[in-house]
Design an enzyme around this catalytic site. Sequence first.
Site, PDB file in Angstrom:
ATOM      1  N   MET A   1       0.736  -1.208   0.038  1.00 13.76           N
ATOM      2  CA  MET A   1      -0.055  -0.076  -0.003  1.00 13.76           C
ATOM      3  C   MET A   1       0.914   1.094   0.049  1.00 13.76           C
ATOM      4  O   MET A   1       1.605   1.312   1.021  1.00 13.76           O
ATOM      5  CB  MET A   1      -0.835  -0.018   1.310  1.00 13.76           C
ATOM      6  CG  MET A   1      -2.136  -0.945   1.262  1.00 13.76           C
ATOM      7  SD  MET A   1      -2.772  -1.048   2.744  1.00 13.76           S
ATOM      8  CE  MET A   1      -1.959  -2.097   3.740  1.00 13.76           C
TER       9      MET A   1
ATOM     10  N   CYS B   1      -3.012  -1.524  -9.343  1.00 16.16           N
ATOM     11  CA  CYS B   1      -3.492   0.004  -8.817  1.00 16.16           C
ATOM     12  C   CYS B   1      -4.232   0.636  -9.700  1.00 16.16           C
ATOM     13  O   CYS B   1      -4.084   0.701 -10.855  1.00 16.16           O
ATOM     14  CB  CYS B   1      -1.896   0.656  -8.713  1.00 16.16           C
ATOM     15  SG  CYS B   1      -2.343   2.596  -7.883  1.00 16.16           S
TER      16      CYS B   1
ATOM     17  N   ASN C   1      -7.277 -11.521  -2.548  1.00 17.11           N
ATOM     18  CA  ASN C   1      -7.184  -9.853  -1.887  1.00 17.11           C
ATOM     19  C   ASN C   1      -8.587  -9.276  -2.452  1.00 17.11           C
ATOM     20  O   ASN C   1      -9.178  -9.342  -3.199  1.00 17.11           O
ATOM     21  CB  ASN C   1      -6.272  -9.357  -2.681  1.00 17.11           C
ATOM     22  CG  ASN C   1      -5.933  -7.736  -2.203  1.00 17.11           C
ATOM     23  OD1 ASN C   1      -5.811  -6.940  -2.916  1.00 17.11           O
ATOM     24  ND2 ASN C   1      -6.069  -7.617  -0.751  1.00 17.11           N
TER      25      ASN C   1
ATOM     26  N   ARG D   1      -6.228  -2.816   3.618  1.00 15.28           N
ATOM     27  CA  ARG D   1      -6.845  -1.560   4.435  1.00 15.28           C
ATOM     28  C   ARG D   1      -7.060  -1.883   5.912  1.00 15.28           C
ATOM     29  O   ARG D   1      -6.803  -1.279   6.965  1.00 15.28           O
ATOM     30  CB  ARG D   1      -7.946  -0.866   3.852  1.00 15.28           C
ATOM     31  CG  ARG D   1      -7.580   0.033   2.538  1.00 15.28           C
ATOM     32  CD  ARG D   1      -8.945   0.451   1.877  1.00 15.28           C
ATOM     33  NE  ARG D   1      -9.395  -0.690   1.428  1.00 15.28           N
ATOM     34  CZ  ARG D   1     -10.605  -0.814   0.865  1.00 15.28           C
ATOM     35  NH1 ARG D   1     -11.436   0.149   0.875  1.00 15.28           N
ATOM     36  NH2 ARG D   1     -11.485  -1.766   0.217  1.00 15.28           N
TER      37      ARG D   1
END
Length: 341
Positions: free
Chosen positions: A17, A100, A200, A225
Amino acid sequence: MQIGPYLLRNNVFVAPMAGVTDRPFRQLCKQLGAGYAVSEMAASNPRLWATEKSARRTDHAGEMEPKAVQIAGADPQDLADCARFNVGRGAQIIDINMGCPVKKVCNSWCGSALLQDEALVERILNAVVRAVDVPVTLKFRTGWNRANKNALNIARIAEQAGVQMLTLHGRTRADGYAGEAEYDTIAMVKAAVKIPVVANGDITTPEKARDVLAITGADAVMIGRAAQGRPWICREIDYFLRTGTHLPAPLVDEVSALMQEHLEAHYAFYGEFLGVRTARKHIGWYVRELDGGEAFRRQMNLLESTSEQLAAVAGFFEMQQRFGERLQYRPADIDQQAMAA
């Protein structure tokens, strides 16, 4: 599970991240039970390799093995050169970013934008795999948008190229982080290839990790997150997957000590000026579900020195002892609700 020569201690991974998974945070997650953690993405553009920002992103000094670097770009030769450069700096696994969704990245034809050009994907994967003698892995999404989902094609191209592990975020680029992750697509990819597949997306609790593994047949889960401000979620998930029971919430004293350790490592990594400022988001994540967390975050953001931050954090967790010896989680918006009342 295993990636190349590296036998991982469990199948609970931490996602790369940007602005989060720097070396201090990766090390903490590994210390708290993560079987694997990947660096923030490093740009393949050779003009950026020597910048301070890029050097930090690929700094693995003292980190638990295996040391994995994620690279991002659109040019096969640049990515191959970048992979070699990072292996020379100690990377033991190279991960390629094709997941991304951020506009700045996609506008440069990097990240998930690459999924629109399967021929380019194939050239990139072949170039990077041939360039290095360490395992190469791929993180990607289910497609560019719901009308153009090609995760199965990408997975087959990657396996043919010699990629040794796939991590699939169960959303398209157009989805961003909205809506439900599509675990059925992950299941189809897992059924179509022989290499390990990591699921994921939206894995926020031990039960969700168990269910996603069951639905998809994936070899591992990757936490994104949900690990922000709660890095011990890795050991919670690992324990639940092994035993079917829950660990108790962490002790307040333990979390206070972990935060002090994290912050001191963070300051040493970034220096005082930048360290104080970049630590604010981590502190905010740690306290957001605790009593008084939002008010504390606002006050803490005004502090300008490492000593003030450390003292404030220690004081906050000393106050948490009023509610018991273990953390007492509560809804993140409860402070705002109280203020509105």
